[in-house]
Design a protein around this motif. Structure first.
Motif, PDB file in Angstrom:
ATOM      1  N   ALA A 126       1.319  -1.767   0.091  1.00 27.40           N
ATOM      2  CA  ALA A 126       0.101  -0.015   0.084  1.00 27.40           C
ATOM      3  C   ALA A 126       0.829   1.478  -0.246  1.00 27.40           C
ATOM      4  O   ALA A 126       0.704   2.138  -0.194  1.00 27.40           O
ATOM      5  N   GLY A 127       1.920   1.346   0.427  1.00 31.28           N
ATOM      6  CA  GLY A 127       2.797   2.192   0.344  1.00 31.28           C
ATOM      7  C   GLY A 127       4.453   2.080  -0.519  1.00 31.28           C
ATOM      8  O   GLY A 127       3.860   3.007  -1.797  1.00 31.28           O
ATOM      9  N   TRP A 128       4.933   0.748  -0.661  1.00 28.35           N
ATOM     10  CA  TRP A 128       5.720   0.401  -1.434  1.00 28.35           C
ATOM     11  C   TRP A 128       5.636   0.617  -2.978  1.00 28.35           C
ATOM     12  O   TRP A 128       5.701   0.684  -4.289  1.00 28.35           O
ATOM     13  N   GLY A 129       4.037   0.111  -2.945  1.00 27.58           N
ATOM     14  CA  GLY A 129       3.851  -0.048  -5.247  1.00 27.58           C
ATOM     15  C   GLY A 129       3.160   0.900  -5.059  1.00 27.58           C
ATOM     16  O   GLY A 129       3.342   1.503  -6.742  1.00 27.58           O
ATOM     17  N   TRP A 130       3.006   1.895  -4.844  1.00 23.80           N
ATOM     18  CA  TRP A 130       3.298   3.693  -5.149  1.00 23.80           C
ATOM     19  C   TRP A 130       4.873   4.124  -6.221  1.00 23.80           C
ATOM     20  O   TRP A 130       4.805   4.698  -6.416  1.00 23.80           O
ATOM     21  N   PHE A 131       5.872   3.488  -5.690  1.00 28.06           N
ATOM     22  CA  PHE A 131       7.175   4.210  -6.340  1.00 28.06           C
ATOM     23  C   PHE A 131       8.370   2.755  -6.693  1.00 28.06           C
ATOM     24  O   PHE A 131       8.950   3.147  -7.960  1.00 28.06           O
ATOM     25  N   VAL A 132       7.804   1.145  -6.805  1.00 23.83           N
ATOM     26  CA  VAL A 132       8.180   0.398  -7.350  1.00 23.83           C
ATOM     27  C   VAL A 132       7.679   0.987  -8.994  1.00 23.83           C
ATOM     28  O   VAL A 132       6.939   0.526  -8.795  1.00 23.83           O
ATOM     29  N   PRO A 133       9.114   0.819  -9.866  1.00 20.86           N
ATOM     30  CA  PRO A 133       8.895   1.352 -10.894  1.00 20.86           C
ATOM     31  C   PRO A 133       8.047  -0.112 -11.926  1.00 20.86           C
ATOM     32  O   PRO A 133       8.036  -1.375 -10.907  1.00 20.86           O
ATOM     33  N   LEU A 137       2.212   0.857 -11.941  1.00 24.47           N
ATOM     34  CA  LEU A 137       1.050   0.315 -12.459  1.00 24.47           C
ATOM     35  C   LEU A 137      -0.045  -0.115 -12.517  1.00 24.47           C
ATOM     36  O   LEU A 137      -1.244   0.325 -13.159  1.00 24.47           O
ATOM     37  N   TRP A 138      -0.373  -0.774 -11.982  1.00 24.85           N
ATOM     38  CA  TRP A 138      -1.210  -1.802 -11.320  1.00 24.85           C
ATOM     39  C   TRP A 138      -1.224  -2.420  -9.639  1.00 24.85           C
ATOM     40  O   TRP A 138      -2.480  -2.775  -9.215  1.00 24.85           O
ATOM     41  N   PHE A 139      -0.028  -3.101  -9.429  1.00 26.46           N
ATOM     42  CA  PHE A 139      -0.606  -3.316  -7.924  1.00 26.46           C
ATOM     43  C   PHE A 139      -1.371  -1.899  -6.672  1.00 26.46           C
ATOM     44  O   PHE A 139      -2.130  -2.703  -6.107  1.00 26.46           O
ATOM     45  N   PRO A 140      -1.270  -0.770  -7.036  1.00 32.78           N
ATOM     46  CA  PRO A 140      -2.160   0.329  -6.165  1.00 32.78           C
ATOM     47  C   PRO A 140      -3.299  -0.309  -6.475  1.00 32.78           C
ATOM     48  O   PRO A 140      -4.556  -0.146  -5.743  1.00 32.78           O
ATOM     49  N   PHE A 141      -3.768  -0.055  -7.822  1.00 31.94           N
ATOM     50  CA  PHE A 141      -5.093  -0.222  -8.561  1.00 31.94           C
ATOM     51  C   PHE A 141      -5.674  -1.058  -7.564  1.00 31.94           C
ATOM     52  O   PHE A 141      -7.360  -1.944  -7.082  1.00 31.94           O
ATOM     53  N   GLN A 142      -4.983  -2.764  -8.035  1.00 30.56           N
ATOM     54  CA  GLN A 142      -4.928  -4.175  -6.672  1.00 30.56           C
ATOM     55  C   GLN A 142      -5.598  -3.651  -5.640  1.00 30.56           C
ATOM     56  O   GLN A 142      -6.723  -4.671  -5.151  1.00 30.56           O
ATOM     57  N   ILE A 143      -5.088  -3.218  -4.566  1.00 33.17           N
ATOM     58  CA  ILE A 143      -5.333  -2.904  -3.858  1.00 33.17           C
ATOM     59  C   ILE A 143      -6.748  -2.304  -3.308  1.00 33.17           C
ATOM     60  O   ILE A 143      -7.410  -2.284  -2.027  1.00 33.17           O
ATOM     61  N   ALA A 144      -6.662  -0.881  -4.175  1.00 27.74           N
ATOM     62  CA  ALA A 144      -8.418  -0.406  -4.047  1.00 27.74           C
ATOM     63  C   ALA A 144      -9.049  -1.508  -4.280  1.00 27.74           C
ATOM     64  O   ALA A 144     -10.490  -0.782  -4.224  1.00 27.74           O
ATOM     65  N   GLN A 145      -9.127  -1.876  -5.166  1.00 25.64           N
ATOM     66  CA  GLN A 145      -9.841  -2.811  -5.602  1.00 25.64           C
ATOM     67  C   GLN A 145     -10.657  -3.504  -4.317  1.00 25.64           C
ATOM     68  O   GLN A 145     -11.840  -3.834  -4.439  1.00 25.64           O
ATOM     69  N   ASP A 146      -9.498  -4.497  -3.613  1.00 23.48           N
ATOM     70  CA  ASP A 146      -9.984  -5.635  -3.161  1.00 23.48           C
ATOM     71  C   ASP A 146     -10.235  -4.515  -1.757  1.00 23.48           C
ATOM     72  O   ASP A 146     -11.221  -5.372  -0.781  1.00 23.48           O
TER      73      ASP A 146
END
Length: 247
Positions: A126-133, A137-146
């Motif tokens: 939820a934090g690192w997913g915004w910065f890791v190249p 592109l999709w990890f934060p969206f998956q977290i928001a979706q779940d």
């Protein structure tokens, strides 16, 4: 008979244990309000910077075809755009910190509200997913979706996830156009090139404005959904039976 009762106890009917929280639920409301306010500030700077970019584009348009050196290509509106851009970046950084704190809170709450649902990403993402190249592109969206799916109140119908899709699409498009604008501005040496750069900058500001407004809606609705789901799952206060009180 006494010994038989010890060695061969009679089976007792199974009773479900009382429901209890495995961890305390922490409402994301406070962080959500702060994130929404800061997103509103970012949206305001998007409007100001977009207006300054359009003004700079118009002034550079007047210089097209004139014999001026590249080092002299600085207009008044460009200075205004630079100031609003710097202030906008500062507001965006403050917003990012608060938004990620809110995002982490709703991710952790998702496990409490719906432990039976599989969360595709751990809370750390939820934090690192915004910065890791790449994965950003999709990890934060998956977290928001779940988290959105986990915040369905008992008995409530499944809510549409279109808002999440619109927000994430606007965010990705805004990032792409902003990067293109930065490349155009760094390579610009003629009035024509600056006209193109500031035109793209105005478009990037407009897209970022849309993404900020959609982000506010996501924060408000997901916060409300989690609080509603938590209210439906929280155990009722203990009420002694009337017969016991009368006995």
């Amino acid at each position: 008979m006494y010994s038989d009762s010890l060695t061969n106890p009679q089976p007792q009917p199974w009773q479900a244990p009382p429901m209890a929280w495995s961890a305390p639920y922490r409402s994301p409301r406070g962080l959500g309000i702060a994130a929404s306010v800061l997103l509103g500030v970012v949206a305001l700077f998007d409007v100001l910077d977009g207006a300054a970019s359009l003004a700079a584009r118009a002034q550079y348009q007047e210089l097209v075809g004139e014999p001026v050196q590249s080092g002299e290509l600085v207009v008044d509106a460009e200075l205004v755009s630079a100031v609003t851009g710097v202030l906008g970046v500062a507001a965006a950084l403050a917003t990012a910190v608060v938004f990620i704190c809110w995002f982490l809170r709703v991710r952790k709450n998702a496990e409490l509200l719906a432990p039976q649902l599989r969360q595709r990403r751990s809370p750390a993402w939820a934090g690192w997913g915004w910065f890791v190249p790449v994965v950003s592109l999709w990890f934060p969206f998956q977290i928001a979706q779940d988290s959105w799916r986990a915040a369905t109140a008992p008995g409530a119908p499944k809510a549409s996830e279109k808002l999440l899709g619109f927000w994430w699409a606007a965010w990705l498009i805004s990032l792409t156009v902003s990067q293109a604008d930065g490349q155009l501005y760094s390579e610009a040496e003629t009035a024509e090139a600056y006209v193109s750069s500031f035109g793209v900058a105005a478009v990037a500001d407009g897209l970022d404005l849309v993404a900020a407004v959609l982000a506010i809606l996501v924060v408000r609705r997901l916060t409300a959904r989690q609080d509603a789901a938590a209210a439906g799952l929280a155990p009722a206060p203990y009420q002694p039976q009337a017969a016991y009180l009368q006995g």
